[in-house]
Design an enzyme around this catalytic site. Structure first.
Site, PDB file in Angstrom:
ATOM      1  N   SER A  65       0.806  -1.241   0.000  1.00 55.83           N
ATOM      2  CA  SER A  65       0.000   0.000   0.000  1.00 55.83           C
ATOM      3  C   SER A  65       0.828   1.276   0.000  1.00 55.83           C
ATOM      4  O   SER A  65       0.277   2.355  -0.241  1.00 55.83           O
ATOM      5  CB  SER A  65      -0.945   0.015   1.194  1.00 55.83           C
ATOM      6  N   LYS A  68       0.500   3.331  -2.998  1.00 51.19           N
ATOM      7  CA  LYS A  68      -0.682   4.175  -3.237  1.00 51.19           C
ATOM      8  C   LYS A  68      -0.337   5.661  -3.182  1.00 51.19           C
ATOM      9  O   LYS A  68      -0.949   6.481  -3.863  1.00 51.19           O
ATOM     10  CB  LYS A  68      -1.769   3.849  -2.199  1.00 51.19           C
ATOM     11  N   TYR A 245      -4.611   3.890   7.755  1.00 52.53           N
ATOM     12  CA  TYR A 245      -5.989   3.371   7.715  1.00 52.53           C
ATOM     13  C   TYR A 245      -6.769   3.787   8.945  1.00 52.53           C
ATOM     14  O   TYR A 245      -6.636   4.904   9.407  1.00 52.53           O
ATOM     15  CB  TYR A 245      -5.992   1.838   7.542  1.00 52.53           C
ATOM     16  N   VAL A 263       1.152  -3.862   3.768  1.00 54.29           N
ATOM     17  CA  VAL A 263       1.022  -5.157   4.456  1.00 54.29           C
ATOM     18  C   VAL A 263       2.269  -6.035   4.398  1.00 54.29           C
ATOM     19  O   VAL A 263       2.311  -7.073   5.046  1.00 54.29           O
ATOM     20  CB  VAL A 263      -0.167  -6.017   3.965  1.00 54.29           C
TER      21      VAL A 263
HETATM   22  O1  DON Z   1      -4.380  -4.665  -2.269  1.00 56.72           O
HETATM   23  C1  DON Z   1      -3.902  -5.208  -1.282  1.00 56.72           C
HETATM   24  O2  DON Z   1      -4.598  -5.765  -0.451  1.00 56.72           O
HETATM   25  C2  DON Z   1      -2.415  -5.153  -1.085  1.00 56.72           C
HETATM   26  N1  DON Z   1      -1.729  -5.250  -2.330  1.00 56.72           N
HETATM   27  C3  DON Z   1      -2.014  -3.899  -0.385  1.00 56.72           C
HETATM   28  C4  DON Z   1      -2.734  -3.689   0.930  1.00 56.72           C
HETATM   29  C5  DON Z   1      -1.912  -3.038   1.954  1.00 56.72           C
HETATM   30  O3  DON Z   1      -0.705  -2.945   1.872  1.00 56.72           O
HETATM   31  C6  DON Z   1      -2.621  -2.563   3.159  1.00 56.72           C
HETATM   32  N2  DON Z   1      -1.660  -2.013   4.099  1.00 56.72           N
HETATM   33  N3  DON Z   1      -1.411  -2.003   5.188  1.00 56.72           N
END
Ligand code: DON
Length: 309
Positions: A65, A68, A245, A263
């Site tokens: 994330s 993003k 978040y 993540v």
């Molecule tokens: O889209 C997803 O679920 C992952 N590629 C990224 C989500 C993420 O990193 C949330 N972060 N803490």
């Protein structure tokens, strides 16, 4: 600020290591479950030649994330605010990063902000390029410029692993397609999105990206802005309101540094006008943020008075 990072960091990493046992590595993307939950790494970049670093700071991990933030900056550079914010909102949400709930209950049906998965998918659909290869090459070029590391690439294994299992993100995308937020083939978008999330960095790369954001998109080695001033300001504001978040409120109180987590266990921090920070600790809390990384940022913020508030 007197710089004791070198010695302090060692102590701080030791201190936060014990928190890793309270967290778990992400496993909904199967390739991420291979990470060692005990790892903790940190790097701090103050604009000079060296990064202060400690722990597993050379270990490569995927942005997830954190990407993003970078796609948001690139989409804003590609299209400007009016186009981007016609597709995605500016409000934080108390829901988890992959929630679909607000897409249905909120009118008009556009994602609340660009840091949650739905918003990031909408933003990724805006990146300019005729093909996914072209879009990815533009994004990689941008990340290489910000980090000063020409070697940066994406990890195909992690991208494929996420692509095969991304049914929740697919459903967010289909929902948005039905409501006119995005157009085009959902799996083509998922292919780009999973590759963007699989861009691989280490703590030092992240610290340098954080530094560039902290300094209005400027890099100490370059005499031009990689990100326009206003876009860097806007992106940092999203990092404060939505970067962690549904833990962003508590994080603002305890740490007070614009930051974005992923993540895989990475966190990038950008102290406005100050240092860039890159952290890695794949043991996550229940909201998907690195447990050790958040603790370490709390210690750093307290010790060096880094809170912007
Ligand atoms: O889209 C997803 O679920 C992952 N590629 C990224 C989500 C993420 O990193 C949330 N972060 N803490």
């Amino acid at each position: 600020m007197v710089c004791h990072y070198g010695t302090d960091l060692k102590e701080m990493v030791e201190k936060v290591k014990r928190y890793t046992k309270d967290g778990q590595v992400a496993n909904y993307i199967p390739a991420l479950s291979k990470a060692n939950p005990d790892d903790v790494g940190v790097a701090i970049f103050d604009g000079n030649d060296t990064c202060f670093s400690e722990g597993n700071h050379r270990h490569l991990f995927t942005l997830q994330s954190i990407s993003k933030v970078l796609t948001l900056a690139l989409a804003l550079m590609d299209h400007g605010e009016d186009v981007v914010f016609s597709k995605v909102g500016m409000e934080p949400t108390g829901d988890p990063f992959n929630s679909i709930a607000k897409l249905e209950s909120h009118v008009p049906s556009k994602p609340l902000n660009p840091m949650i998965n739905a918003g990031a998918l909408a933003v990724s659909s805006l990146i300019k390029g005729d093909t996914n290869e072209e879009k990815l090459e533009r994004l990689l070029h941008f990340v290489r410029e910000l980090s000063g590391n020409k070697q940066i690439n994406f990890n195909q294994e992690v991208a494929t692993s996420e692509f095969k299992t991304a049914d929740l993100n697919r459903s967010l995308a289909y929902f948005m397609k039905q409501h006119g937020v995005i157009s085009g083939d959902v799996d083509v978008l998922l292919d780009f999105y999973t590759k963007q999330c699989a861009i691989e960095v280490n703590c030092e790369d992240l610290a340098k990206i954080g530094y560039a954001l902290a300094h209005h998109g400027e890099h100490p080695d370059k005499n031009y802005s990689i990100i326009p001033y206003e876009i860097a300001r806007l992106v940092k504001t999203f990092m404060v309101t939505c970067g962690m978040y549904n833990a962003s409120g508590e994080f603002a109180i305890r740490v007070g540094i614009p930051a974005k987590s992923g993540v895989s266990g990475g966190i990038v921090g950008a102290v406005p006008g100050g240092v860039g920070i890159g952290l890695y600790g794949p043991a996550l809390d229940d909201k998907g943020n690195s447990i050790a990384g958040m603790k370490l940022l709390e210690l750093l913020s307290a010790k060096y008075h880094l809170s912007i508030f």
